[in-house]
Motif scaffolding. Sequence first.
Motif, PDB file in Angstrom:
ATOM      1  N   ALA A 186       0.818  -1.211   0.000  1.00 46.75           N
ATOM      2  CA  ALA A 186       0.000   0.000   0.000  1.00 46.75           C
ATOM      3  C   ALA A 186       0.850   1.259   0.000  1.00 46.75           C
ATOM      4  O   ALA A 186       0.320   2.370   0.123  1.00 46.75           O
ATOM      5  CB  ALA A 186      -0.904   0.003   1.230  1.00 46.75           C
ATOM      6  N   GLY A 187       2.157   1.073  -0.106  1.00 49.92           N
ATOM      7  CA  GLY A 187       3.042   2.225  -0.103  1.00 49.92           C
ATOM      8  C   GLY A 187       3.228   2.834   1.266  1.00 49.92           C
ATOM      9  O   GLY A 187       3.497   4.032   1.384  1.00 49.92           O
ATOM     10  N   LEU A 188       3.096   2.023   2.319  1.00 44.77           N
ATOM     11  CA  LEU A 188       3.197   2.518   3.692  1.00 44.77           C
ATOM     12  C   LEU A 188       4.264   1.748   4.450  1.00 44.77           C
ATOM     13  O   LEU A 188       4.709   0.680   4.026  1.00 44.77           O
ATOM     14  CB  LEU A 188       1.852   2.339   4.425  1.00 44.77           C
ATOM     15  N   ASP A 189       4.671   2.297   5.588  1.00 41.08           N
ATOM     16  CA  ASP A 189       5.480   1.559   6.544  1.00 41.08           C
ATOM     17  C   ASP A 189       4.950   1.884   7.944  1.00 41.08           C
ATOM     18  O   ASP A 189       3.938   2.585   8.091  1.00 41.08           O
ATOM     19  CB  ASP A 189       6.967   1.906   6.408  1.00 41.08           C
ATOM     20  N   ARG A 190       5.649   1.425   8.989  1.00 47.74           N
ATOM     21  CA  ARG A 190       5.143   1.623  10.349  1.00 47.74           C
ATOM     22  C   ARG A 190       5.060   3.100  10.720  1.00 47.74           C
ATOM     23  O   ARG A 190       4.261   3.480  11.584  1.00 47.74           O
ATOM     24  CB  ARG A 190       6.065   0.902  11.349  1.00 47.74           C
ATOM     25  N   CYS A 191       5.875   3.923  10.096  1.00 52.16           N
ATOM     26  CA  CYS A 191       5.892   5.348  10.425  1.00 52.16           C
ATOM     27  C   CYS A 191       4.837   6.143   9.664  1.00 52.16           C
ATOM     28  O   CYS A 191       4.459   7.246  10.081  1.00 52.16           O
ATOM     29  CB  CYS A 191       7.272   5.938  10.152  1.00 52.16           C
ATOM     30  N   THR A 192       4.396   5.621   8.520  1.00 55.30           N
ATOM     31  CA  THR A 192       3.426   6.366   7.711  1.00 55.30           C
ATOM     32  C   THR A 192       2.024   5.790   7.786  1.00 55.30           C
ATOM     33  O   THR A 192       1.089   6.399   7.258  1.00 55.30           O
ATOM     34  CB  THR A 192       3.891   6.398   6.241  1.00 55.30           C
ATOM     35  N   ALA A 193       1.867   4.628   8.444  1.00 53.92           N
ATOM     36  CA  ALA A 193       0.525   4.040   8.618  1.00 53.92           C
ATOM     37  C   ALA A 193      -0.124   4.695   9.826  1.00 53.92           C
ATOM     38  O   ALA A 193      -0.292   4.095  10.904  1.00 53.92           O
ATOM     39  CB  ALA A 193       0.627   2.530   8.797  1.00 53.92           C
ATOM     40  N   ILE A 194      -0.452   5.972   9.681  1.00 54.36           N
ATOM     41  CA  ILE A 194      -0.989   6.773  10.792  1.00 54.36           C
ATOM     42  C   ILE A 194      -2.129   7.644  10.274  1.00 54.36           C
ATOM     43  O   ILE A 194      -2.338   7.783   9.069  1.00 54.36           O
ATOM     44  CB  ILE A 194       0.103   7.679  11.395  1.00 54.36           C
ATOM     45  N   TYR A 195      -2.863   8.207  11.254  1.00 51.52           N
ATOM     46  CA  TYR A 195      -3.849   9.226  10.924  1.00 51.52           C
ATOM     47  C   TYR A 195      -3.170  10.586  11.059  1.00 51.52           C
ATOM     48  O   TYR A 195      -2.593  10.903  12.107  1.00 51.52           O
ATOM     49  CB  TYR A 195      -5.045   9.160  11.878  1.00 51.52           C
ATOM     50  N   THR A 196      -3.267  11.399  10.046  1.00 50.01           N
ATOM     51  CA  THR A 196      -2.686  12.746  10.079  1.00 50.01           C
ATOM     52  C   THR A 196      -3.769  13.764  10.418  1.00 50.01           C
ATOM     53  O   THR A 196      -4.979  13.479  10.353  1.00 50.01           O
ATOM     54  CB  THR A 196      -2.064  13.098   8.726  1.00 50.01           C
ATOM     55  N   ASP A 197      -3.341  14.969  10.758  1.00 52.88           N
ATOM     56  CA  ASP A 197      -4.301  16.038  11.058  1.00 52.88           C
ATOM     57  C   ASP A 197      -5.205  16.322   9.862  1.00 52.88           C
ATOM     58  O   ASP A 197      -6.404  16.601  10.021  1.00 52.88           O
ATOM     59  CB  ASP A 197      -3.568  17.311  11.467  1.00 52.88           C
ATOM     60  N   SER A 198      -4.650  16.259   8.669  1.00 53.99           N
ATOM     61  CA  SER A 198      -5.467  16.546   7.485  1.00 53.99           C
ATOM     62  C   SER A 198      -6.542  15.480   7.304  1.00 53.99           C
ATOM     63  O   SER A 198      -7.669  15.774   6.878  1.00 53.99           O
ATOM     64  CB  SER A 198      -4.586  16.635   6.238  1.00 53.99           C
ATOM     65  N   GLU A 199      -6.201  14.234   7.636  1.00 53.76           N
ATOM     66  CA  GLU A 199      -7.203  13.172   7.547  1.00 53.76           C
ATOM     67  C   GLU A 199      -8.282  13.356   8.617  1.00 53.76           C
ATOM     68  O   GLU A 199      -9.467  13.110   8.371  1.00 53.76           O
ATOM     69  CB  GLU A 199      -6.520  11.814   7.696  1.00 53.76           C
ATOM     70  N   TRP A 200      -7.888  13.806   9.805  1.00 54.58           N
ATOM     71  CA  TRP A 200      -8.881  14.104  10.842  1.00 54.58           C
ATOM     72  C   TRP A 200      -9.799  15.245  10.424  1.00 54.58           C
ATOM     73  O   TRP A 200     -10.989  15.257  10.770  1.00 54.58           O
ATOM     74  CB  TRP A 200      -8.173  14.463  12.151  1.00 54.58           C
ATOM     75  N   ASP A 201      -9.254  16.224   9.699  1.00 54.47           N
ATOM     76  CA  ASP A 201     -10.068  17.368   9.284  1.00 54.47           C
ATOM     77  C   ASP A 201     -11.256  16.932   8.436  1.00 54.47           C
ATOM     78  O   ASP A 201     -12.283  17.624   8.383  1.00 54.47           O
ATOM     79  CB  ASP A 201      -9.219  18.367   8.490  1.00 54.47           C
ATOM     80  N   TYR A 202     -11.121  15.799   7.771  1.00 52.33           N
ATOM     81  CA  TYR A 202     -12.222  15.304   6.945  1.00 52.33           C
ATOM     82  C   TYR A 202     -13.471  15.075   7.790  1.00 52.33           C
ATOM     83  O   TYR A 202     -14.596  15.264   7.332  1.00 52.33           O
ATOM     84  CB  TYR A 202     -11.794  14.006   6.269  1.00 52.33           C
ATOM     85  N   TRP A 203     -13.253  14.640   9.051  1.00 56.23           N
ATOM     86  CA  TRP A 203     -14.392  14.347   9.926  1.00 56.23           C
ATOM     87  C   TRP A 203     -14.873  15.588  10.662  1.00 56.23           C
ATOM     88  O   TRP A 203     -16.012  15.611  11.135  1.00 56.23           O
ATOM     89  CB  TRP A 203     -14.000  13.274  10.951  1.00 56.23           C
ATOM     90  N   GLY A 204     -14.048  16.612  10.769  1.00 54.25           N
ATOM     91  CA  GLY A 204     -14.473  17.888  11.323  1.00 54.25           C
ATOM     92  C   GLY A 204     -14.685  17.907  12.826  1.00 54.25           C
ATOM     93  O   GLY A 204     -15.626  17.308  13.335  1.00 54.25           O
ATOM     94  N   GLY A 205     -13.810  18.593  13.547  1.00 56.37           N
ATOM     95  CA  GLY A 205     -14.037  18.858  14.957  1.00 56.37           C
ATOM     96  C   GLY A 205     -13.635  17.777  15.929  1.00 56.37           C
ATOM     97  O   GLY A 205     -13.653  18.007  17.138  1.00 56.37           O
TER      98      GLY A 205
END
Length: 299
Positions: A5-24
Motif C-alpha cells: 500500500a506504499g506505507l510503513d510503520r511510520c506512515t501508517a498513521i492518521y494525520t491532522d489533514s485526515e482528521w479534518d475530513y471528519w471535522g471537529g
Amino acid sequence: ALSGAGLDRCTAIYTDSEWDYWGGNLDDAFRLPHFATVHDAPFRAPAWAHETATALDATEHPIAHAIHVAAHRLGRGGAEVCVGADPIPSLAEALASLRTTFGQSTDAADLADELADVPQDLQDALAPIVRAIEAAAVARDAAIASYGGQPIDLYETIYTLILFRQGPGLSLDAGTQEFLANGFDAAAIYEAATRLALTIESAALGRFERATGFDVDLATPLGRVVIRDVGDDTYEPATFDEAYALIVDTGGNDTYRVAAGATTTVDSRVSVAIDLEGNDTYGYLENPHPYDEARLASD
C-alpha cells in the motif's frame, strides 16, 4: 501488506489533514487521553496494551491498584492512596457517623447493643470499611454537586450514552455535556473508590471465613448493612430497588436475588458485597414471560 500500500510503520498513521475530513473531532472534550496513541498510530497499540496490562498486574492489592491505574489511563488520576493514617472508631461509631452524615440521627450505644454478637475483631476489621463507604458516598455527592439538573436525570442521561433511549428529560443537553466534560470531578470518585477497595483488601477478612454466632441487619440512608454468619442464606429483596450499603457473609452456599455490590437508586450511592466462602448463586427476581423462550427469564 504495508509495502503493497506504499506505507510503513511510520506512515501508517492518521494525520491532522485526515482528521479534518471528519471535522471537529480533534477538539472533542470526551476523547480519552490515550486515544491518539492507540488510534492515530495503530502499531503503538500492542506496546501500549502490554504496558497497561503490566501496570495493572504489578501489585498485592489488585482491585484498588486496577482502579488507580485505570483512572490515570483515563486522565482522571488522583493522588496516591494509603490507608491506616487516621484513628478508626468502633463499628458502632462508624455506622452512627454514616447515618448522621446522610440525615438519620442515631445513638452509637444502641448500635453497639445490636452488634453485640459480632466478634470484636470482626467489628474492628469492618469499622474502617464502613468509614470508607461513607467517604465514597460523600465524594459522589460532591462530584455531582455543581450539576444544574436533578441527580436522577444525570444518571439517566449517562445511561443513554450506552443504550440510546428516547424519552422526556433524557436528552443530552448542552449544560449536561458541559458538566460531564468539565464539571464532573471523576478523579475524586476514582480516588474514593480506590481507597474503599484498598481498605477492604487490607482488612484480611478471609480470617473470618465460616465464623458463626451472629446475624445483624441494620437500616441506613444508603441501604441495609447486613453482617451474617456461615449458613445457606437466601437474600430476597423486599422491593424491586431495595438497596444494600454493605453485605458481609462469612460463608455457606448462599443465593443472592438482590443487587449485591450494586447501587439501585440515586440515593444509595455506594454498595459493597463481601462473601467469604461457599458455592453461591447470584441472580434476580424472575418474572418469566412467554417471549423469553430459550433466553434467561425476564426480571
